[in-house]
Design a protein around this motif. Structure first.
Motif, short mmCIF file in Angstrom:
data_model
loop_
_atom_site.label_atom_id
_atom_site.label_comp_id
_atom_site.label_asym_id
_atom_site.label_seq_id
_atom_site.Cartn_x
_atom_site.Cartn_y
_atom_site.Cartn_z
N GLY A 94 54.03 151.08 48.29
CA GLY A 94 56.18 151.73 48.55
C GLY A 94 57.46 151.80 47.70
N ARG A 95 56.87 151.18 46.55
CA ARG A 95 57.13 151.93 45.67
C ARG A 95 57.27 152.90 44.96
NH1 ARG A 95 54.82 147.54 42.40
NH2 ARG A 95 56.17 145.82 42.14
N THR A 96 55.99 153.23 44.83
CA THR A 96 55.90 154.83 44.66
C THR A 96 55.71 156.19 45.23
OG1 THR A 96 53.64 154.56 44.16
CG2 THR A 96 54.32 153.81 42.32
N GLY B 141 53.39 152.60 38.38
CA GLY B 141 53.83 151.51 38.92
C GLY B 141 53.83 150.47 38.62
N SER B 142 52.60 148.94 39.18
CA SER B 142 52.47 148.46 38.23
C SER B 142 50.73 148.23 38.64
CB SER B 142 52.79 146.89 39.56
OG SER B 142 51.73 147.04 40.97
N GLY B 143 50.48 149.60 38.88
CA GLY B 143 49.08 149.29 38.40
C GLY B 143 47.89 149.12 40.29
N GLY C 28 47.61 147.99 46.53
CA GLY C 28 48.35 147.16 47.28
C GLY C 28 49.27 147.99 47.96
N ALA C 29 49.72 147.42 48.86
CA ALA C 29 50.88 147.93 50.04
C ALA C 29 52.49 148.18 49.05
CB ALA C 29 51.33 146.89 50.99
N THR C 30 52.92 147.28 48.02
CA THR C 30 54.46 146.72 47.27
C THR C 30 54.19 148.34 46.51
OG1 THR C 30 54.23 145.21 47.73
CG2 THR C 30 55.05 145.63 46.06
N ASN C 31 52.56 148.30 45.53
CA ASN C 31 53.48 149.42 44.45
C ASN C 31 52.90 151.09 45.28
OD1 ASN C 31 53.25 150.34 42.36
ND2 ASN C 31 50.87 150.30 42.03
N ALA D 50 57.84 135.87 46.63
CA ALA D 50 57.44 136.37 48.41
C ALA D 50 56.14 135.88 48.10
CB ALA D 50 58.35 137.15 48.56
N SER D 51 55.06 136.52 47.82
CA SER D 51 54.17 136.34 47.67
C SER D 51 53.70 135.27 47.40
CB SER D 51 53.00 137.81 47.17
OG SER D 51 53.16 138.62 47.97
N ILE D 52 53.71 135.00 46.61
CA ILE D 52 52.83 133.63 45.94
C ILE D 52 53.81 132.30 46.33
CG2 ILE D 52 53.48 131.90 43.84
CD1 ILE D 52 53.33 134.45 42.15
N GLY E 139 42.95 145.40 45.10
CA GLY E 139 44.32 144.60 44.77
C GLY E 139 44.35 142.69 44.67
N LYS E 140 45.44 142.19 45.11
CA LYS E 140 45.84 141.13 44.67
C LYS E 140 45.32 140.66 46.42
CE LYS E 140 48.51 142.20 41.47
NZ LYS E 140 50.03 142.86 40.55
N GLY E 141 45.54 140.89 47.60
CA GLY E 141 44.83 140.49 48.56
C GLY E 141 45.82 139.68 49.91
N ARG F 32 45.12 136.35 40.80
CA ARG F 32 45.28 137.81 40.75
C ARG F 32 46.80 137.81 40.72
NH1 ARG F 32 40.83 140.48 40.89
NH2 ARG F 32 41.56 142.12 42.19
N HIS F 33 47.74 137.21 40.44
CA HIS F 33 49.82 137.74 40.30
C HIS F 33 49.62 136.57 38.92
CE1 HIS F 33 49.36 138.18 44.49
NE2 HIS F 33 50.88 138.77 44.25
N ARG F 34 48.73 137.14 38.31
CA ARG F 34 49.17 136.24 36.71
C ARG F 34 49.93 137.26 36.15
NH1 ARG F 34 43.99 137.70 37.23
NH2 ARG F 34 42.82 138.42 35.28
N SER F 35 50.33 138.44 35.72
CA SER F 35 50.60 139.66 35.49
C SER F 35 51.85 139.17 35.74
CB SER F 35 50.05 140.60 35.40
OG SER F 35 49.29 141.75 36.68
N ASN F 36 52.24 139.65 36.82
CA ASN F 36 53.87 138.97 38.09
C ASN F 36 54.21 138.36 37.57
OD1 ASN F 36 52.11 140.48 40.33
ND2 ASN F 36 53.87 140.87 40.62
N ILE F 37 53.62 136.82 36.80
CA ILE F 37 53.77 135.18 36.91
C ILE F 37 54.42 135.59 35.45
CG2 ILE F 37 53.50 132.93 36.46
CD1 ILE F 37 51.36 133.39 38.41
O1 NKO Z 1 52.64 146.22 43.00
O2 NKO Z 1 51.89 143.98 41.15
P1 NKO Z 1 53.24 144.81 42.55
O3 NKO Z 1 54.28 144.44 42.79
O4 NKO Z 1 51.11 144.73 48.01
O5 NKO Z 1 52.33 143.50 43.77
C1 NKO Z 1 52.50 142.34 44.29
C2 NKO Z 1 52.10 141.92 45.91
C3 NKO Z 1 50.98 142.55 45.91
O6 NKO Z 1 50.90 142.18 47.85
C4 NKO Z 1 51.17 143.17 48.25
C5 NKO Z 1 51.22 143.46 49.66
C6 NKO Z 1 52.35 142.92 50.59
C7 NKO Z 1 52.48 141.60 51.22
C8 NKO Z 1 53.95 141.47 52.00
C9 NKO Z 1 53.68 141.20 53.29
C10 NKO Z 1 53.38 139.58 52.94
C11 NKO Z 1 53.31 138.63 54.29
C12 NKO Z 1 52.99 137.53 54.18
C13 NKO Z 1 51.89 136.97 53.56
C14 NKO Z 1 51.33 136.11 53.81
C15 NKO Z 1 49.33 135.75 53.44
C16 NKO Z 1 49.09 134.57 53.59
C17 NKO Z 1 47.98 134.27 52.96
C18 NKO Z 1 47.63 132.49 53.07
C19 NKO Z 1 46.24 132.47 52.21
O7 NKO Z 1 52.68 140.96 45.76
#
Ligand code: NKO
Length: 214
Positions: free
Chosen positions: A46-48, A36-38, A41-44, A148-150, A110-112, A190-195
């Motif tokens: 879930g995706r795989t 996946g994205s490598g 984290g939870a998203t990756n 959505a995370s950003i 991960g991305k935190g 940490r999301h720069r590759s996503n951006i």
């Molecule tokens: O694999 O690069 P990817 O597509 O996996 O993953 C991108 C993704 C990485 O993050 C995660 C965790 C997903 C958590 C989803 C629920 C988040 C709910 C809202 C979070 C609010 C956090 C506030 C922190 C403030 C400092 O993005």
């Protein structure tokens, strides 16, 4: 000073438990860093491996942030002591850094986002609500977790300053306000590759249980 170091160390160790890597290895027989994205984290996951395992990692990654912030500072000081908020912020930062840079995975974590969710639920419930609402709206609209995370971390910072107002840089809350600026910036970094993928229109909508080429 010594209490801050101990709290930071324990919180870092909790944050560094790489649940996505462990579940990928034990349950899925995969190295999550290579699919996946490598991202570890939870998203990756879930995706795989499917949404259920993604939610499982989300809960575990959030708990490894929530529990140290909730449990460690009261071991060292009273809840009404002047440095109580600062000690919680130290635990929060250390847990997030543990997730992002775990010693066990050569500091490549991960991305935190999920761990930050756990810490902010204790640190600042109202601002967490702002973040969760933003996440829900953007995810419902775009179906892409990264964007959505950003928006969620930005909403956290904005809601924090709206709620705390003039107290933002008081002796009690200044560290929390610094956190509300720095943590979103770090998570966005940490999301720069996503951006890059989002700008190129290459970031895919979330599809559970199916390996995504990016
Ligand atoms: O694999 O690069 P990817 O597509 O996996 O993953 C991108 C993704 C990485 O993050 C995660 C965790 C997903 C958590 C989803 C629920 C988040 C709910 C809202 C979070 C609010 C956090 C506030 C922190 C403030 C400092 O993005």
């Amino acid at each position: 000073m010594f209490d801050a170091l101990l709290i930071g160390l324990f919180a870092y160790i909790c944050g560094s438990i790489p649940f996505a890597w462990l579940i990928g290895k034990w349950i899925g027989g995969i190295d999550i860093r290579t699919v996946g994205s490598g991202n570890v984290g939870a998203t990756n996951i879930g995706r795989t491996m499917g949404a259920r395992w993604g939610i499982c990692v989300l809960v575990l990654d959030a708990l490894k942030g929530l529990l140290p912030v909730l449990l460690l500072p009261p071991l060292f000081t009273d809840a009404d002591a002047p440095d109580f908020v600062h000690l919680k912020v130290i635990a929060a930062v250390a847990a997030i850094l543990g997730h992002m840079c775990p010693v066990w995975l050569g500091f490549k974590g991960g991305k935190g986002v999920a761990t930050a969710l756990g810490v902010v639920l204790v640190l600042s419930p109202y601002a967490s609500l702002g973040a969760l609402v933003a996440f829900g709206i953007v995810f419902a609209w775009k179906r892409i977790v990264s964007i959505a995370s950003i928006f969620a971390v930005l909403a956290f910072g904005i809601t924090h300053f709206c709620v705390i107002g003039k107290e933002a840089f008081s002796s009690v809350y200044w560290s929390l306000s610094l956190f509300a600026i720095a943590a979103p910036l770090l998570i966005i970094w940490r999301h720069r590759s996503n951006i890059v993928r989002l700008i190129r229109g290459e970031e895919k909508a979330f599809v559970s249980g199916k390996i995504d080429p990016k």
